[in-house]
Design an enzyme around this catalytic site. Sequence first.
Site, PDB file in Angstrom:
ATOM      1  CG  ASP A 158      -2.039   0.986   1.131  1.00  0.00           C
ATOM      2  OD1 ASP A 158      -3.200   0.564   1.100  1.00  0.00           O
ATOM      3  OD2 ASP A 158      -1.756   2.216   1.085  1.00  0.00           O
ATOM      4  CB  ILE A 159       0.873   4.246  -2.179  1.00  0.00           C
ATOM      5  CG1 ILE A 159       1.949   5.149  -2.717  1.00  0.00           C
ATOM      6  CG2 ILE A 159      -0.387   5.038  -1.870  1.00  0.00           C
ATOM      7  CD1 ILE A 159       1.606   5.753  -4.085  1.00  0.00           C
TER       8      ILE A 159
ATOM      9  CD  GLU B 144      -7.541   6.020  -1.248  1.00  0.00           C
ATOM     10  OE1 GLU B 144      -7.480   5.822  -0.016  1.00  0.00           O
ATOM     11  OE2 GLU B 144      -6.539   6.237  -1.951  1.00  0.00           O
TER      12      GLU B 144
ATOM     13  CG  HIS C 191      -8.529  -3.175  -2.610  1.00  0.00           C
ATOM     14  ND1 HIS C 191      -9.451  -2.394  -3.285  1.00  0.00           N
ATOM     15  CD2 HIS C 191      -8.250  -2.506  -1.461  1.00  0.00           C
ATOM     16  CE1 HIS C 191      -9.703  -1.295  -2.584  1.00  0.00           C
ATOM     17  NE2 HIS C 191      -8.996  -1.357  -1.466  1.00  0.00           N
TER      18      HIS C 191
ATOM     19  CG  HIS D 104      -6.606  -2.809   3.062  1.00  0.00           C
ATOM     20  ND1 HIS D 104      -5.879  -1.644   2.954  1.00  0.00           N
ATOM     21  CD2 HIS D 104      -7.789  -2.559   2.431  1.00  0.00           C
ATOM     22  CE1 HIS D 104      -6.577  -0.731   2.301  1.00  0.00           C
ATOM     23  NE2 HIS D 104      -7.754  -1.262   1.971  1.00  0.00           N
TER      24      HIS D 104
HETATM   25  P1  5GP Z   1      -9.828   1.473   0.163  1.00  0.00           P
HETATM   26  O1  5GP Z   1     -10.380   1.592  -1.232  1.00  0.00           O
HETATM   27  O2  5GP Z   1      -9.759   0.031   0.633  1.00  0.00           O
HETATM   28  O3  5GP Z   1     -10.517   2.357   1.144  1.00  0.00           O
HETATM   29  O4  5GP Z   1      -8.331   2.007   0.146  1.00  0.00           O
HETATM   30  C1  5GP Z   1      -7.508   1.894  -0.983  1.00  0.00           C
HETATM   31  C2  5GP Z   1      -6.070   1.752  -0.560  1.00  0.00           C
HETATM   32  O5  5GP Z   1      -5.284   1.813  -1.750  1.00  0.00           O
HETATM   33  C3  5GP Z   1      -5.551   2.849   0.373  1.00  0.00           C
HETATM   34  O6  5GP Z   1      -4.997   2.247   1.534  1.00  0.00           O
HETATM   35  C4  5GP Z   1      -4.504   3.596  -0.453  1.00  0.00           C
HETATM   36  O7  5GP Z   1      -3.384   4.019   0.305  1.00  0.00           O
HETATM   37  C5  5GP Z   1      -4.122   2.568  -1.502  1.00  0.00           C
HETATM   38  N1  5GP Z   1      -3.729   3.163  -2.779  1.00  0.00           N
HETATM   39  C6  5GP Z   1      -4.405   4.119  -3.473  1.00  0.00           C
HETATM   40  N2  5GP Z   1      -3.764   4.428  -4.602  1.00  0.00           N
HETATM   41  C7  5GP Z   1      -2.649   3.655  -4.640  1.00  0.00           C
HETATM   42  C8  5GP Z   1      -1.583   3.540  -5.575  1.00  0.00           C
HETATM   43  O8  5GP Z   1      -1.512   4.209  -6.606  1.00  0.00           O
HETATM   44  N3  5GP Z   1      -0.606   2.638  -5.270  1.00  0.00           N
HETATM   45  C9  5GP Z   1      -0.636   1.878  -4.127  1.00  0.00           C
HETATM   46  N4  5GP Z   1       0.362   1.016  -3.926  1.00  0.00           N
HETATM   47  N5  5GP Z   1      -1.639   1.959  -3.223  1.00  0.00           N
HETATM   48  C10 5GP Z   1      -2.626   2.850  -3.474  1.00  0.00           C
END
Ligand code: 5GP
Length: 134
Positions: A29-30, A88, A93, A95
């Site tokens: 995760d970034i 987001e 996906h 985590h």
């Molecule tokens: P969620 O959709 O589960 O709420 O969060 C999406 C996750 O993807 C976040 O923890 C965010 O930091 C990660 N994320 C978003 N964009 C990128 C990216 O371009 N690269 C990586 N490696 N992680 C990302």
Amino acid sequence: MPSIFTRIIQGEIPCHKVAETEDCLAFLDINPIARGHTLVVPKQEIDAFFDLDDGTMASLMIFAKRVAGALDRCIKCKRVGVMVIGTEVPHAHVHLIPFLQERQVSVTAPKLKIAPDEMAEIAASIRAEWDAGS
Ligand code: 5GP
């Protein structure tokens, strides 16, 4: 428009890759909330996790189990936590969060600042465990 994760899968956007199969990809995760915080994604772009078909869900979770094993072997942790959020990035996906304290496994957990070189080292060590186990 393809999701950011599809663009990562297609190699258009870089990532710190930790594991890959024909159907799934795992990368750091970034904005990690723990050292080794990894995202496990199906290569097929489907928005909501519970909209995955049974076969894709099964292969994603079996892949996640194997990635979690590699994380557990190389990141000092109490357990590898699992979260599904998906607000987001509209690409299903999981985590995987190797944690020392339960409070780290939370959407409100503070993000860590990890330098790119260290992220690359973490990814390489997980990848080595993955390669050794496959
Ligand atoms: P969620 O959709 O589960 O709420 O969060 C999406 C996750 O993807 C976040 O923890 C965010 O930091 C990660 N994320 C978003 N964009 C990128 C990216 O371009 N690269 C990586 N490696 N992680 C990302």
